[in-house]
Design a protein around this motif. Structure first.
Motif, PDB file in Angstrom:
ATOM      1  N   MET A 117       2.635   3.599  -5.622  1.00 25.92           N
ATOM      2  CA  MET A 117       3.453   4.032  -4.912  1.00 25.92           C
ATOM      3  C   MET A 117       2.533   4.947  -4.029  1.00 25.92           C
ATOM      4  N   SER A 139      -0.516   3.569  -1.278  1.00 27.22           N
ATOM      5  CA  SER A 139      -0.319   3.659   0.427  1.00 27.22           C
ATOM      6  C   SER A 139       0.828   3.622   0.494  1.00 27.22           C
ATOM      7  N   MET A 186       3.082   0.408   0.247  1.00 30.42           N
ATOM      8  CA  MET A 186       3.454   0.067  -1.265  1.00 30.42           C
ATOM      9  C   MET A 186       5.036   0.159  -1.111  1.00 30.42           C
ATOM     10  N   ARG A 226       5.091  -5.409  -4.015  1.00 26.27           N
ATOM     11  CA  ARG A 226       3.619  -5.154  -4.319  1.00 26.27           C
ATOM     12  C   ARG A 226       3.304  -4.427  -5.692  1.00 26.27           C
ATOM     13  N   ILE A 227       4.128  -3.864  -5.960  1.00 21.43           N
ATOM     14  CA  ILE A 227       4.068  -3.073  -7.266  1.00 21.43           C
ATOM     15  C   ILE A 227       4.258  -4.237  -8.067  1.00 21.43           C
ATOM     16  N   ILE A 283      -6.982   1.807  -0.119  1.00 21.44           N
ATOM     17  CA  ILE A 283      -6.717   2.227  -1.094  1.00 21.44           C
ATOM     18  C   ILE A 283      -7.421   2.424  -1.979  1.00 21.44           C
TER      19      ILE A 283
END
Length: 367
Positions: A129, A132, A135, A139-140, A180
């Motif tokens: 996290m 960005s 996030m 996405r993780i 990122i």
């Protein structure tokens, strides 16, 4: 410090509805302002109770990244005041807990500092996290399916695999990828070496391992714990050399490229960059801690006893040079023929996942 924060945190008209809604959104079981005001006839108590509730709710909303918390100017201003006080309070709490030997409490406070700076409520599972504001859990999950569990994994990833992950699997825009990349460039990369002045080193070299979030004291498979030898009751100095990669900063300074000695002593700014949620300017600090590990005692029922291990030395520093040295003084035990285990921790107050841990032992032998 806490009463001062309670005095300065205002309760405005309309706060009740906002705080109650945040409680419902976050499923927080905190007493409502109406219930709180009925619990005591003291106006001073009522004010402190109401402000304490507001502080708890705003901090919980912030650390769980509730979209409302930074979108309202007045609420954001309140949060800024709260965070400014809380971060100073955490430093004071580390000093108090370490001086009293409360090791577990001390480490939890340091972890809380990281969580507040990064606005992350689960430092074990949500390290990514930090990359960005965009996030999220989905996405993780994609990152983890690609073998990326933290920022170091992303930095060390093969270029082609990283491009495929960011552009194809995650479908990130160029702007998001650039953000990122900047976070990865600014993420602290340190290497730590240490020796003990006044001891004989019985191992060739030490090996580093990253510190897990659960503060595990087990060494990784295949790593050899260093063994030193010295006389009983010797005055010792743990000499720690921490090198840091400032290559992203050096790209902007061509005059120092071929001046290694100058570069090692060049002082770089320690302002934490690319903070997604933290609304204040933050200086990056590190704690260097030396702990003597207690001998396991099976008769102890409470294995988490704060007083089992002993903090021998602690320093708060800034790693603002390529080469940084820290000296921690301590004494060896008085008994001869004994082996004592120690732990060295290097912990950041701002980033999650860059802490380091080392285990070593000292054998006391009469010369």
């Amino acid at each position: 410090m806490v009463p001062q924060l309670q005095e300065e945190c205002l309760i405005r008209k309309g706060d009740n509805q906002i705080l109650d809604q945040l409680c419902r959104d976050l499923n927080l079981n905190l007493m409502s302002n109406t219930e709180s005001s009925k619990s005591s006839s003291s106006s001073n108590y009522q004010h402190r109770s109401l402000t304490s509730r507001k502080i708890q709710i705003l901090l919980n909303s912030y650390i769980k990244r509730h979209k409302f918390i930074l979108s309202r100017p007045l609420v954001k201003n309140d949060l800024i005041d709260i965070l400014r006080f809380v971060m100073d309070l955490l430093f004071a709490m580390v000093d108090i807990s370490s001086s009293n030997g409360w090791i577990n409490t001390c480490l939890r406070i340091m972890e809380l500092s990281q969580m507040l700076v990064q606005a992350i409520s689960n430092p074990v599972n949500d390290k990514l996290m930090q990359l960005s504001m965009l996030m999220n859990k989905d996405r993780i999950r994609i990152f983890k399916e690609s073998g990326v569990t933290d920022i170091y994994d992303l930095i060390n990833m093969n270029d082609d695999d990283r491009d495929e992950l960011l552009t194809e699997k995650l479908s990130l825009s160029e702007k998001e990828i650039s953000q990122i990349a900047q976070v990865c460039n600014d993420f602290p990369i340190i290497e730590t070496e240490y020796t003990i002045l006044g001891c004989n080193d019985l191992n060739e070299k030490n090996k580093r391992r990253r510190l897990d979030s659960d503060n595990s004291t087990n060494t990784k498979n295949g790593e050899t714990q260093r063994l030193f030898e010295c006389n009983p009751e010797s005055e010792l100095t743990l000499s720690i050399d921490i090198s840091r990669d400032f290559s992203s900063n050096e790209e902007e300074d061509n005059d120092l490229k071929n001046q290694n000695d100058i570069k090692d002593q060049e002082i770089y700014p320690c302002i934490v960059k690319n903070l997604n949620y933290y609304p204040l300017e933050k200086e990056e600090n590190w704690w260097v801690i030396l702990i003597k590990i207690a001998v396991p005692n099976s008769s102890k029922e409470n294995k988490d006893d704060e007083n089992e291990d002993e903090i021998l030395s602690i320093r708060r520093i800034q790693l603002n040079k390529i080469s940084n040295q820290v000296l921690l003084k301590f004494n060896s035990i008085e008994d001869s023929g004994m082996i004592t285990n120690y732990k060295l921790l290097v912990i950041c107050d701002s980033y999650i996942g860059c802490d380091q841990e080392f285990m070593f032992s000292i054998k006391t032998v009469e010369s």
